[in-house]
Scaffold this motif. Structure first.
Motif, mmCIF file in Angstrom:
data_model
loop_
_atom_site.group_PDB
_atom_site.id
_atom_site.type_symbol
_atom_site.label_atom_id
_atom_site.label_comp_id
_atom_site.label_asym_id
_atom_site.label_seq_id
_atom_site.Cartn_x
_atom_site.Cartn_y
_atom_site.Cartn_z
ATOM 1 N N GLY A 28 0.786 -1.222 0.000
ATOM 2 C CA GLY A 28 0.000 0.000 0.000
ATOM 3 C C GLY A 28 0.816 1.269 0.000
ATOM 4 O O GLY A 28 0.285 2.357 0.207
ATOM 5 N N GLN A 29 2.114 1.164 -0.267
ATOM 6 C CA GLN A 29 2.963 2.340 -0.300
ATOM 7 C C GLN A 29 2.742 3.086 -1.620
ATOM 8 O O GLN A 29 2.659 2.490 -2.683
ATOM 9 C CB GLN A 29 4.424 1.946 -0.178
ATOM 10 N N ILE A 30 2.660 4.414 -1.550
ATOM 11 C CA ILE A 30 2.478 5.240 -2.738
ATOM 12 C C ILE A 30 3.683 6.172 -2.862
ATOM 13 O O ILE A 30 3.950 6.970 -1.967
ATOM 14 C CB ILE A 30 1.178 6.065 -2.656
ATOM 15 N N LEU A 31 4.418 6.032 -3.976
ATOM 16 C CA LEU A 31 5.571 6.875 -4.249
ATOM 17 C C LEU A 31 5.228 7.828 -5.384
ATOM 18 O O LEU A 31 4.719 7.412 -6.425
ATOM 19 C CB LEU A 31 6.788 6.030 -4.651
ATOM 20 N N VAL A 32 5.538 9.102 -5.172
ATOM 21 C CA VAL A 32 5.304 10.126 -6.188
ATOM 22 C C VAL A 32 6.644 10.807 -6.448
ATOM 23 O O VAL A 32 7.218 11.407 -5.546
ATOM 24 C CB VAL A 32 4.269 11.171 -5.721
ATOM 25 N N ASN A 33 7.132 10.684 -7.662
ATOM 26 C CA ASN A 33 8.439 11.256 -8.046
ATOM 27 C C ASN A 33 9.532 10.862 -7.052
ATOM 28 O O ASN A 33 10.362 11.675 -6.658
ATOM 29 C CB ASN A 33 8.355 12.776 -8.166
ATOM 30 N N GLY A 34 9.516 9.604 -6.627
ATOM 31 C CA GLY A 34 10.545 9.093 -5.723
ATOM 32 C C GLY A 34 10.344 9.432 -4.255
ATOM 33 O O GLY A 34 11.163 9.049 -3.422
ATOM 34 N N ARG A 35 9.290 10.148 -3.923
ATOM 35 C CA ARG A 35 9.025 10.509 -2.533
ATOM 36 C C ARG A 35 7.723 9.864 -2.072
ATOM 37 O O ARG A 35 6.816 9.616 -2.868
ATOM 38 C CB ARG A 35 8.927 12.032 -2.381
ATOM 39 N N VAL A 36 7.615 9.634 -0.777
ATOM 40 C CA VAL A 36 6.405 9.066 -0.198
ATOM 41 C C VAL A 36 5.273 10.087 -0.333
ATOM 42 O O VAL A 36 5.510 11.299 -0.312
ATOM 43 C CB VAL A 36 6.641 8.701 1.285
ATOM 44 N N LEU A 37 4.053 9.594 -0.479
ATOM 45 C CA LEU A 37 2.892 10.460 -0.701
ATOM 46 C C LEU A 37 2.786 11.561 0.349
ATOM 47 O O LEU A 37 2.510 12.719 0.030
ATOM 48 C CB LEU A 37 1.604 9.629 -0.717
ATOM 49 N N ASP A 38 3.013 11.229 1.626
ATOM 50 C CA ASP A 38 2.883 12.215 2.708
ATOM 51 C C ASP A 38 3.914 13.338 2.587
ATOM 52 O O ASP A 38 3.660 14.462 3.001
ATOM 53 C CB ASP A 38 3.007 11.539 4.067
ATOM 54 N N TYR A 40 5.243 14.318 -0.419
ATOM 55 C CA TYR A 40 5.030 15.049 -1.667
ATOM 56 C C TYR A 40 3.845 16.012 -1.573
ATOM 57 O O TYR A 40 3.938 17.145 -2.020
ATOM 58 C CB TYR A 40 4.815 14.069 -2.827
ATOM 59 N N PHE A 41 2.742 15.532 -1.015
ATOM 60 C CA PHE A 41 1.559 16.379 -0.854
ATOM 61 C C PHE A 41 1.406 16.735 0.620
ATOM 62 O O PHE A 41 1.161 15.876 1.459
ATOM 63 C CB PHE A 41 0.288 15.663 -1.335
ATOM 64 N N GLY A 42 1.528 18.020 0.925
ATOM 65 C CA GLY A 42 1.440 18.472 2.308
ATOM 66 C C GLY A 42 0.019 18.497 2.860
ATOM 67 O O GLY A 42 -0.196 18.306 4.047
ATOM 68 N N ARG A 43 -0.949 18.752 1.973
ATOM 69 C CA ARG A 43 -2.332 18.873 2.441
ATOM 70 C C ARG A 43 -3.013 17.506 2.505
ATOM 71 O O ARG A 43 -2.920 16.695 1.588
ATOM 72 C CB ARG A 43 -3.130 19.791 1.517
ATOM 73 N N GLU A 44 -3.724 17.277 3.586
ATOM 74 C CA GLU A 44 -4.445 16.015 3.792
ATOM 75 C C GLU A 44 -5.506 15.800 2.721
ATOM 76 O O GLU A 44 -5.742 14.671 2.284
ATOM 77 C CB GLU A 44 -5.081 15.994 5.183
ATOM 78 N N SER A 45 -6.147 16.871 2.272
ATOM 79 C CA SER A 45 -7.203 16.741 1.261
ATOM 80 C C SER A 45 -6.644 16.191 -0.051
ATOM 81 O O SER A 45 -7.307 15.399 -0.732
ATOM 82 C CB SER A 45 -7.879 18.090 1.009
ATOM 83 N N LEU A 46 -5.425 16.562 -0.407
ATOM 84 C CA LEU A 46 -4.815 16.048 -1.637
ATOM 85 C C LEU A 46 -4.422 14.576 -1.484
ATOM 86 O O LEU A 46 -4.572 13.786 -2.418
ATOM 87 C CB LEU A 46 -3.598 16.889 -2.018
ATOM 88 N N ARG A 47 -3.937 14.214 -0.307
ATOM 89 C CA ARG A 47 -3.596 12.797 -0.066
ATOM 90 C C ARG A 47 -4.841 11.932 -0.108
ATOM 91 O O ARG A 47 -4.834 10.827 -0.663
ATOM 92 C CB ARG A 47 -2.875 12.659 1.277
ATOM 93 N N THR A 48 -5.940 12.426 0.445
ATOM 94 C CA THR A 48 -7.207 11.693 0.407
ATOM 95 C C THR A 48 -7.705 11.539 -1.025
ATOM 96 O O THR A 48 -8.198 10.476 -1.403
ATOM 97 C CB THR A 48 -8.260 12.421 1.257
ATOM 98 N N LEU A 49 -7.553 12.583 -1.826
ATOM 99 C CA LEU A 49 -7.966 12.549 -3.226
ATOM 100 C C LEU A 49 -7.196 11.474 -3.997
ATOM 101 O O LEU A 49 -7.778 10.730 -4.780
ATOM 102 C CB LEU A 49 -7.744 13.925 -3.860
ATOM 103 N N VAL A 50 -5.901 11.375 -3.752
ATOM 104 C CA VAL A 50 -5.073 10.385 -4.448
ATOM 105 C C VAL A 50 -5.465 8.967 -4.039
ATOM 106 O O VAL A 50 -5.529 8.066 -4.874
ATOM 107 C CB VAL A 50 -3.580 10.644 -4.163
#
Length: 120
Positions: A28-38, A40-50
């Motif tokens: 369940g790990q999500i990598l975005v441009n080599g970084r962990v989702l948390d 890469y996206f600082g806002r919780e709403s964007l992490r929830t959207l992904v």
């Protein structure tokens, strides 16, 4: 690392952002441009959207997502990731499309920001 489930990256788009997605069996790990989702996206709403497409089909801990995102701003990039993950899940299993139903949010949104014109 697990073998990639889809050989060709799935593309998701939103406005001017483009995301290339690869799903792998994993934890369940999500990598975005080599970084962990948390990171890469600082806002919780964007992490929830992904994460939304994975939540709909109860697959948050079944697949790892490796993605590359270019263009747009944070909201457009999150939307492009969401679109790509949804498309990748539908390609893996046709039953997912039935579970999710016809979700207009999973389709590409073609709207783009109108460019300003400078007064002469």
């Amino acid at each position: 690392m697990a073998e990639a489930l889809n050989a060709v990256p799935i593309t998701g788009k939103r406005k001017t952002a483009v995301a290339r997605i690869r799903l792998k069996l994993g934890t369940g790990q999500i990598l975005v441009n080599g970084r962990v989702l948390d990171e890469y996206f600082g806002r919780e709403s964007l992490r929830t959207l992904v994460k939304q497409p994975l939540d709909v089909v109860n697959a948050t801990t079944r697949y790892d997502v490796v993605s590359s995102v270019r263009g747009g701003g944070p909201t457009g990039q999150a939307g492009a990731l969401r679109h790509g993950i949804a498309r990748a899940l539908c390609d893996l299993d046709e039953g997912v499309r039935v579970i999710a139903g016809h979700d207009p949010e999973s389709a590409r949104v073609g709207r783009a920001h109108q460019k300003r014109t400078m007064p002469v």
